[in-house]
Scaffold this motif. Structure first.
Motif, PDB file in Angstrom:
ATOM      1  N   TYR A 144       4.587   0.918  18.793  1.00 33.56           N
ATOM      2  CA  TYR A 144       4.034   0.715  17.457  1.00 33.56           C
ATOM      3  C   TYR A 144       4.402  -0.673  16.950  1.00 33.56           C
ATOM      4  CZ  TYR A 144       3.609   5.833  17.308  1.00 33.56           C
ATOM      5  OH  TYR A 144       3.289   7.158  17.577  1.00 33.56           O
ATOM      6  N   GLN A 145       3.437  -1.348  16.357  1.00 31.41           N
ATOM      7  CA  GLN A 145       3.733  -2.546  15.578  1.00 31.41           C
ATOM      8  C   GLN A 145       4.055  -2.132  14.152  1.00 31.41           C
ATOM      9  OE1 GLN A 145       0.293  -5.150  15.899  1.00 31.41           O
ATOM     10  NE2 GLN A 145       1.311  -6.386  17.453  1.00 31.41           N
ATOM     11  N   ARG A 146       5.036  -2.819  13.540  1.00 24.39           N
ATOM     12  CA  ARG A 146       5.356  -2.638  12.123  1.00 24.39           C
ATOM     13  C   ARG A 146       5.100  -3.991  11.461  1.00 24.39           C
ATOM     14  NH1 ARG A 146      10.327  -0.493  13.562  1.00 24.39           N
ATOM     15  NH2 ARG A 146      10.770  -2.614  14.265  1.00 24.39           N
ATOM     16  N   ILE A 147       3.944  -4.164  10.853  1.00 20.05           N
ATOM     17  CA  ILE A 147       3.479  -5.469  10.381  1.00 20.05           C
ATOM     18  C   ILE A 147       3.803  -5.623   8.890  1.00 20.05           C
ATOM     19  CG2 ILE A 147       1.491  -6.990  10.147  1.00 20.05           C
ATOM     20  CD1 ILE A 147       0.106  -5.176  12.301  1.00 20.05           C
ATOM     21  N   PRO A 148       4.719  -6.540   8.522  1.00 19.44           N
ATOM     22  CA  PRO A 148       5.025  -6.734   7.104  1.00 19.44           C
ATOM     23  C   PRO A 148       3.882  -7.438   6.387  1.00 19.44           C
ATOM     24  CG  PRO A 148       6.708  -7.704   8.551  1.00 19.44           C
ATOM     25  CD  PRO A 148       5.516  -7.407   9.392  1.00 19.44           C
ATOM     26  N   HIS A 188      -6.604  -5.573   5.506  1.00 23.38           N
ATOM     27  CA  HIS A 188      -5.863  -5.678   6.765  1.00 23.38           C
ATOM     28  C   HIS A 188      -5.697  -4.337   7.483  1.00 23.38           C
ATOM     29  CE1 HIS A 188      -5.031  -9.766   5.627  1.00 23.38           C
ATOM     30  NE2 HIS A 188      -4.343  -9.396   4.554  1.00 23.38           N
ATOM     31  N   VAL A 189      -5.884  -3.243   6.779  1.00 25.83           N
ATOM     32  CA  VAL A 189      -5.670  -1.919   7.359  1.00 25.83           C
ATOM     33  C   VAL A 189      -6.882  -1.519   8.201  1.00 25.83           C
ATOM     34  CG1 VAL A 189      -5.239   0.511   6.860  1.00 25.83           C
ATOM     35  CG2 VAL A 189      -4.175  -1.255   5.439  1.00 25.83           C
ATOM     36  N   ARG A 190      -6.613  -1.021   9.412  1.00 26.63           N
ATOM     37  CA  ARG A 190      -7.668  -0.572  10.315  1.00 26.63           C
ATOM     38  C   ARG A 190      -7.656   0.953  10.438  1.00 26.63           C
ATOM     39  NH1 ARG A 190      -6.156  -4.376  15.506  1.00 26.63           N
ATOM     40  NH2 ARG A 190      -6.300  -6.439  14.496  1.00 26.63           N
ATOM     41  N   ASP A 191      -8.733   1.490  10.975  1.00 24.69           N
ATOM     42  CA  ASP A 191      -8.778   2.926  11.272  1.00 24.69           C
ATOM     43  C   ASP A 191      -7.597   3.300  12.164  1.00 24.69           C
ATOM     44  OD1 ASP A 191     -11.133   3.043   9.864  1.00 24.69           O
ATOM     45  OD2 ASP A 191     -12.428   3.309  11.620  1.00 24.69           O
ATOM     46  N   GLY A 192      -6.930   4.395  11.811  1.00 23.21           N
ATOM     47  CA  GLY A 192      -5.809   4.881  12.608  1.00 23.21           C
ATOM     48  C   GLY A 192      -4.462   4.313  12.219  1.00 23.21           C
ATOM     49  N   ASP A 193      -4.435   3.305  11.344  1.00 22.73           N
ATOM     50  CA  ASP A 193      -3.169   2.724  10.892  1.00 22.73           C
ATOM     51  C   ASP A 193      -2.460   3.655   9.908  1.00 22.73           C
ATOM     52  OD1 ASP A 193      -3.625   0.430  12.344  1.00 22.73           O
ATOM     53  OD2 ASP A 193      -4.150  -0.823  10.620  1.00 22.73           O
ATOM     54  N   ILE A 194      -1.206   3.326   9.638  1.00 22.24           N
ATOM     55  CA  ILE A 194      -0.453   3.910   8.523  1.00 22.24           C
ATOM     56  C   ILE A 194      -0.010   2.760   7.630  1.00 22.24           C
ATOM     57  CG2 ILE A 194       1.547   5.258   7.788  1.00 22.24           C
ATOM     58  CD1 ILE A 194       1.600   6.488  10.616  1.00 22.24           C
ATOM     59  N   ILE A 252       2.180  -2.282   7.637  1.00 24.79           N
ATOM     60  CA  ILE A 252       1.218  -1.509   8.404  1.00 24.79           C
ATOM     61  C   ILE A 252       1.859  -1.077   9.724  1.00 24.79           C
ATOM     62  CG2 ILE A 252      -0.966  -1.609   9.688  1.00 24.79           C
ATOM     63  CD1 ILE A 252      -1.922  -3.665   7.589  1.00 24.79           C
ATOM     64  N   ILE A 253       1.703   0.178  10.053  1.00 25.01           N
ATOM     65  CA  ILE A 253       2.113   0.678  11.369  1.00 25.01           C
ATOM     66  C   ILE A 253       0.851   0.867  12.194  1.00 25.01           C
ATOM     67  CG2 ILE A 253       3.123   2.628  12.612  1.00 25.01           C
ATOM     68  CD1 ILE A 253       4.919   3.009  10.127  1.00 25.01           C
ATOM     69  N   ARG A 254       0.876   0.281  13.387  1.00 27.31           N
ATOM     70  CA  ARG A 254      -0.312   0.319  14.245  1.00 27.31           C
ATOM     71  C   ARG A 254       0.101   0.667  15.672  1.00 27.31           C
ATOM     72  NH1 ARG A 254      -3.428  -4.710  13.055  1.00 27.31           N
ATOM     73  NH2 ARG A 254      -4.120  -3.386  11.316  1.00 27.31           N
TER      74      ARG A 254
END
Length: 232
Positions: free
Chosen positions: A20-24, A47-53, A228-230
């Protein structure tokens, strides 16, 4: 948007075999009176994509709800001064270890519950067990943040309470996003974390705590109260 970690933090983490990426997400300093909808639209929605948190720190939610107080405004009662002397302080924050934060714990949680938590904690500490105070006092007490020198002004001299209705906040933020993503309001620090409200299920919240265990947003002047968590 290029993904980059905060200084001293890792961008990626592996949990249960998934990376998982944790994007600040950097923002201006959030102030009382700012609107959550505007902050999400300005700094996160594109910046948020489908499936992100999308995870939002509880502190900025509380600040925008008017739940931050300058130390000079707070009059702590004698009981708060007494109880705060027995709270364990850590390198990552003072928690309820000063009269002003303990005063708000008494107001938010209620005197009987705080006294019960303190009594149980005093006994169990004798047997080497720690953490019972916050387990009994609950999320509202745990979420109270006191002033620390590394915090962005004006919150280096403020007490910030936990947010009201965090689960409803998470659901509302999700409705603002253009993507099909989940949202969580989190209380994360260098000692661990807690999910105050989310659109995830229980298992998803447990996994999220593990993903954020090392506090990728940091504790001080990073000015990244969103992330964002991806999954990769």
């Amino acid at each position: 948007m290029s993904a980059a970690a905060n200084e001293g933090k890792a961008l990626e983490v592996v949990v249960d075999g998934t990376t998982y990426q944790r994007i600040p997400l950097k923002t201006r300093v959030i102030m009382p009176g700012d609107e959550l909808d505007e902050v999400i639209a300005s700094y996160a929605a594109d910046h948020v994509r489908d499936g992100d948190i999308l995870f939002v720190t509880e502190k900025i939610v509380a600040i925008m709800q008017g739940r931050s107080y300058q130390m000079s405004e707070i009059q702590a009662r004698p009981l708060a001064r007494f109880l705060s002397k027995y709270v364990t302080k850590t390198a990552y924050g003072i928690g309820l270890g000063i009269p002003e934060t303990m005063e708000f714990a008494l107001r938010e949680v209620g005197t009987p519950r705080i006294l019960f938590a303190a009594a149980v904690s005093a006994v169990t500490k004798l047997f080497g067990r720690r953490g019972d105070f916050y387990r009994i006092a609950g999320d509202k007490a745990r979420a109270i943040d006191g002033p620390t020198p590394g915090t962005i002004p004006p919150y280096n001299t403020a007490v910030v309470l936990g947010p009201e209705r965090p689960r409803e906040v998470a659901a509302h933020v999700r409705s603002l996003l253009k993507a099909d993503a989940q949202v969580a309001v989190v209380d994360i620090n260098d000692l661990g974390g807690n999910i105050l409200g989310s659109t995830l299920g229980r298992d998803g919240e447990k996994r999220l705590v593990r993903i954020l265990k090392d506090n990728p947003l940091g504790q001080g002047h990073q000015s990244t109260p969103l992330g964002i968590i991806r999954a990769l």
